[in-house]
Design a protein around this motif. Structure first.
Motif, PDB file in Angstrom:
ATOM      1  N   ALA A 190     108.191  48.572  50.862  1.00 34.13           N
ATOM      2  CA  ALA A 190     109.592  48.995  50.721  1.00 34.13           C
ATOM      3  C   ALA A 190     110.338  48.598  49.650  1.00 34.13           C
ATOM      4  O   ALA A 190     111.249  49.444  48.857  1.00 34.13           O
ATOM      5  CB  ALA A 190     110.485  48.916  52.017  1.00 34.13           C
ATOM      6  N   ARG A 191     110.081  47.242  49.404  1.00 36.25           N
ATOM      7  CA  ARG A 191     110.749  46.715  48.294  1.00 36.25           C
ATOM      8  C   ARG A 191     110.468  47.163  46.876  1.00 36.25           C
ATOM      9  O   ARG A 191     111.530  47.297  45.836  1.00 36.25           O
ATOM     10  CB  ARG A 191     110.278  45.207  48.435  1.00 36.25           C
ATOM     11  N   ASN A 192     109.318  47.732  46.706  1.00 38.51           N
ATOM     12  CA  ASN A 192     109.037  48.206  45.448  1.00 38.51           C
ATOM     13  C   ASN A 192     109.483  49.691  45.099  1.00 38.51           C
ATOM     14  O   ASN A 192     108.848  50.227  44.267  1.00 38.51           O
ATOM     15  CB  ASN A 192     107.620  48.215  45.478  1.00 38.51           C
ATOM     16  N   ARG A 193     110.040  50.100  46.127  1.00 38.78           N
ATOM     17  CA  ARG A 193     110.931  51.505  45.934  1.00 38.78           C
ATOM     18  C   ARG A 193     112.311  51.380  45.914  1.00 38.78           C
ATOM     19  O   ARG A 193     112.850  51.122  46.888  1.00 38.78           O
ATOM     20  CB  ARG A 193     110.215  52.497  46.942  1.00 38.78           C
ATOM     21  N   PRO A 194     113.004  51.622  44.541  1.00 41.63           N
ATOM     22  CA  PRO A 194     114.168  51.352  44.275  1.00 41.63           C
ATOM     23  C   PRO A 194     115.145  51.914  45.482  1.00 41.63           C
ATOM     24  O   PRO A 194     115.871  50.886  46.109  1.00 41.63           O
ATOM     25  CB  PRO A 194     114.571  52.119  43.060  1.00 41.63           C
ATOM     26  N   VAL A 195     115.017  53.165  45.993  1.00 43.74           N
ATOM     27  CA  VAL A 195     115.791  53.739  46.809  1.00 43.74           C
ATOM     28  C   VAL A 195     115.841  52.828  48.305  1.00 43.74           C
ATOM     29  O   VAL A 195     116.945  52.320  48.844  1.00 43.74           O
ATOM     30  CB  VAL A 195     115.788  55.052  46.959  1.00 43.74           C
ATOM     31  N   LEU A 196     114.448  52.640  48.597  1.00 43.44           N
ATOM     32  CA  LEU A 196     114.443  51.905  50.150  1.00 43.44           C
ATOM     33  C   LEU A 196     114.675  50.415  49.867  1.00 43.44           C
ATOM     34  O   LEU A 196     115.140  49.826  51.074  1.00 43.44           O
ATOM     35  CB  LEU A 196     112.863  52.105  50.493  1.00 43.44           C
ATOM     36  N   GLY A 197     114.315  49.784  48.739  1.00 43.31           N
ATOM     37  CA  GLY A 197     114.718  48.480  48.622  1.00 43.31           C
ATOM     38  C   GLY A 197     116.034  48.086  48.762  1.00 43.31           C
ATOM     39  O   GLY A 197     116.442  47.034  49.335  1.00 43.31           O
ATOM     40  N   ARG A 198     116.994  48.983  48.456  1.00 39.53           N
ATOM     41  CA  ARG A 198     118.323  48.756  48.617  1.00 39.53           C
ATOM     42  C   ARG A 198     118.929  48.882  49.920  1.00 39.53           C
ATOM     43  O   ARG A 198     120.055  48.467  50.206  1.00 39.53           O
ATOM     44  CB  ARG A 198     119.078  49.730  47.474  1.00 39.53           C
ATOM     45  N   GLN A 199     117.940  49.339  50.832  1.00 38.35           N
ATOM     46  CA  GLN A 199     118.487  49.504  52.142  1.00 38.35           C
ATOM     47  C   GLN A 199     117.850  48.752  53.113  1.00 38.35           C
ATOM     48  O   GLN A 199     118.071  48.676  54.184  1.00 38.35           O
ATOM     49  CB  GLN A 199     117.942  50.883  52.641  1.00 38.35           C
ATOM     50  N   ILE A 200     117.091  47.539  52.637  1.00 42.45           N
ATOM     51  CA  ILE A 200     116.378  46.696  53.520  1.00 42.45           C
ATOM     52  C   ILE A 200     117.499  46.039  54.243  1.00 42.45           C
ATOM     53  O   ILE A 200     117.619  45.773  55.430  1.00 42.45           O
ATOM     54  CB  ILE A 200     115.435  45.719  52.581  1.00 42.45           C
ATOM     55  N   VAL A 201     118.399  45.109  53.509  1.00 44.24           N
ATOM     56  CA  VAL A 201     119.267  44.364  54.192  1.00 44.24           C
ATOM     57  C   VAL A 201     120.350  45.165  54.746  1.00 44.24           C
ATOM     58  O   VAL A 201     120.806  45.117  56.063  1.00 44.24           O
ATOM     59  CB  VAL A 201     120.041  43.419  53.088  1.00 44.24           C
ATOM     60  N   PRO A 202     121.027  46.429  54.259  1.00 41.83           N
ATOM     61  CA  PRO A 202     121.859  47.155  55.290  1.00 41.83           C
ATOM     62  C   PRO A 202     121.111  47.611  56.566  1.00 41.83           C
ATOM     63  O   PRO A 202     121.869  47.685  57.557  1.00 41.83           O
ATOM     64  CB  PRO A 202     122.182  48.316  54.480  1.00 41.83           C
ATOM     65  N   ALA A 203     119.747  47.850  56.411  1.00 39.18           N
ATOM     66  CA  ALA A 203     119.294  48.215  57.748  1.00 39.18           C
ATOM     67  C   ALA A 203     119.106  47.044  58.764  1.00 39.18           C
ATOM     68  O   ALA A 203     119.150  47.503  59.910  1.00 39.18           O
ATOM     69  CB  ALA A 203     117.930  49.048  57.407  1.00 39.18           C
ATOM     70  N   ALA A 204     118.681  46.118  58.249  1.00 41.21           N
ATOM     71  CA  ALA A 204     118.656  44.594  58.986  1.00 41.21           C
ATOM     72  C   ALA A 204     120.237  44.523  59.814  1.00 41.21           C
ATOM     73  O   ALA A 204     120.228  44.182  60.836  1.00 41.21           O
ATOM     74  CB  ALA A 204     118.432  43.529  58.214  1.00 41.21           C
ATOM     75  N   VAL A 205     121.245  44.912  58.734  1.00 42.15           N
ATOM     76  CA  VAL A 205     122.665  44.722  59.467  1.00 42.15           C
ATOM     77  C   VAL A 205     123.060  45.573  60.662  1.00 42.15           C
ATOM     78  O   VAL A 205     123.368  45.434  61.767  1.00 42.15           O
ATOM     79  CB  VAL A 205     123.656  44.664  58.335  1.00 42.15           C
ATOM     80  N   ARG A 206     122.460  46.999  60.219  1.00 43.62           N
ATOM     81  CA  ARG A 206     122.757  47.934  61.392  1.00 43.62           C
ATOM     82  C   ARG A 206     121.977  47.855  62.599  1.00 43.62           C
ATOM     83  O   ARG A 206     122.274  48.273  63.655  1.00 43.62           O
ATOM     84  CB  ARG A 206     122.241  49.440  60.560  1.00 43.62           C
ATOM     85  N   ALA A 207     120.808  47.174  62.572  1.00 42.52           N
ATOM     86  CA  ALA A 207     119.779  46.805  63.590  1.00 42.52           C
ATOM     87  C   ALA A 207     119.539  45.390  63.631  1.00 42.52           C
ATOM     88  O   ALA A 207     118.345  45.092  63.339  1.00 42.52           O
ATOM     89  CB  ALA A 207     118.660  47.753  63.297  1.00 42.52           C
ATOM     90  N   PRO A 208     120.284  44.522  64.001  1.00 40.66           N
ATOM     91  CA  PRO A 208     120.080  43.122  63.994  1.00 40.66           C
ATOM     92  C   PRO A 208     118.801  42.874  65.208  1.00 40.66           C
ATOM     93  O   PRO A 208     118.169  41.976  64.900  1.00 40.66           O
ATOM     94  CB  PRO A 208     121.322  42.516  64.357  1.00 40.66           C
TER      95      PRO A 208
END
Length: 344
Positions: free
Chosen positions: A314-332
């Motif tokens: 996911a990190r190596n795909r720009p669109v997905l990479g930008r969503q890793i932390v927001p996804a963790a915030v939404r689903a702690p």
């Protein structure tokens, strides 16, 4: 007089090699370490020991000094999410302190250390020769870019994935987090680990080459916090991080630690994995079944490799990479579950 036959020669005096040697000695085996570099060894490393790694060290009778860490925090811009460890307390430990503690335990166990480099390996029906020594088994724990891995034909021809590098430096600054803080930028991550009441280690992983100061510009808030702090160590680097192998066992030669294959430092689980697989290696040698180590390594490392590969994908795909932390915030709860898997 016949030539002495050791049970095990361990090539490499880093944490993995020392853990293997100590485990072998505690199991009653005659073991010797070959490490060409004298003195205390240092390496670019995030230096955060997960609770599982702390327990693995305790099982070896090793208790390095450091700073307690209670979990992991992800940050990106104004977003932040924290997951506490559920299975004990981790510890931030300077790599030099870890080496000192393991080396002292090895010394107390009576394991000799040779500074003769291993440049050739020859295998025979009942022994292997390396570094002028004769032993039943050779354990190659000689690091990320293991020469012995290539000597015995276990090296891979490389990978098509994006290469990544790591840099680390310490600063004299009281920790501001109770755990490891990971800040995400577009193409890099910064890891801040408390290692003493007045010291933090800052490690940066990136797919872009550059010096520490240059890499730090991707993290303006962290750079501002460190602006007036006194550096407490010089910059150390490592990489490319990903190292693939065709296996972990070649006859009487077994690979340990980073030499056995490495995905990435993204999850910070490298030391824990090295220690757990080292214990499996010792178990297989003690049973006289070295070939079993391949299956044991795959089984023991499967969870870590899957989590690291998934996050790195996911990190190596720009669109997905930008969503890793927001996804963790939404689903702690999901972030907490992932941290628990890494920490145990």
């Amino acid at each position: 007089m016949s030539e002495r036959m050791h049970d095990v020669v361990v090539a490499g005096g880093g944490p993995a090699g020392l853990a293997v040697a100590l485990g072998c000695a505690q199991a009653g085996m005659d073991v010797v370490i070959c490490e060409k570099r004298p003195g205390v060894l240092d390496k670019a490393c995030g230096e955060g020991l997960m609770p599982g790694a702390v327990r693995a060290l305790a099982a070896l009778g090793v208790d390095p000094p450091g700073h307690a860490i209670n979990g992991i925090t992800y940050r990106q811009g104004t977003l932040a999410v924290h997951a506490p460890f559920r299975c004990g307390t981790g510890r931030g430990v300077r790599r030099t302190e870890l080496h000192d503690a393991l080396s002292e335990a090895v010394r107390r166990a009576g394991v000799p250390v040779s500074h003769t480099p291993i440049t050739e390996v020859s295998q025979h029906d009942d022994h292997v020769r390396a570094g002028g020594l004769r032993a039943r088994y050779l354990v190659a724990a000689d690091g990320l870019h293991s020469p012995i891995r290539d000597l015995v034909g276990l090296g891979s021809q490389g990978t098509t994935s994006t290469p990544r590098w790591g840099l680390r430096r310490h600063f004299t600054l009281p920790p501001w987090e109770g755990g490891v803080e990971v800040t995400w930028a577009r193409r890099s991550e910064a890891y801040v680990t408390p290692v003493a009441p007045d010291t933090v280690g800052v490690a940066i992983l990136s797919s872009v080459r550059g010096g520490f100061t240059q890499q730090l510009t991707a993290f303006p808030d962290l750079a501002a916090r460190l602006a007036d702090a006194q550096p407490a160590s010089r910059v150390r680097g490592a990489g490319p991080l990903r190292q693939t192998t065709t296996g972990r066992v070649a006859g009487r030669v077994l690979l340990a630690g980073d030499a056995a294959g490495y995905v990435d430092a993204l999850t910070g689980e490298g030391l824990a994995l090295s220690l757990s697989t080292a214990a499996e290696l010792v178990r297989c040698l003690r049973a006289g079944r070295p070939a079993d180590y391949e299956r044991a390594w795959v089984r023991t490392s499967r969870r870590s490799r899957w989590l690291t590969e998934s996050l790195l994908w996911a990190r190596n795909r720009p669109v997905l990479g930008r969503q890793i932390v927001p996804a963790a915030v939404r689903a702690p709860w999901l972030f907490a579950a992932a941290v628990h898997q890494l920490a145990r």
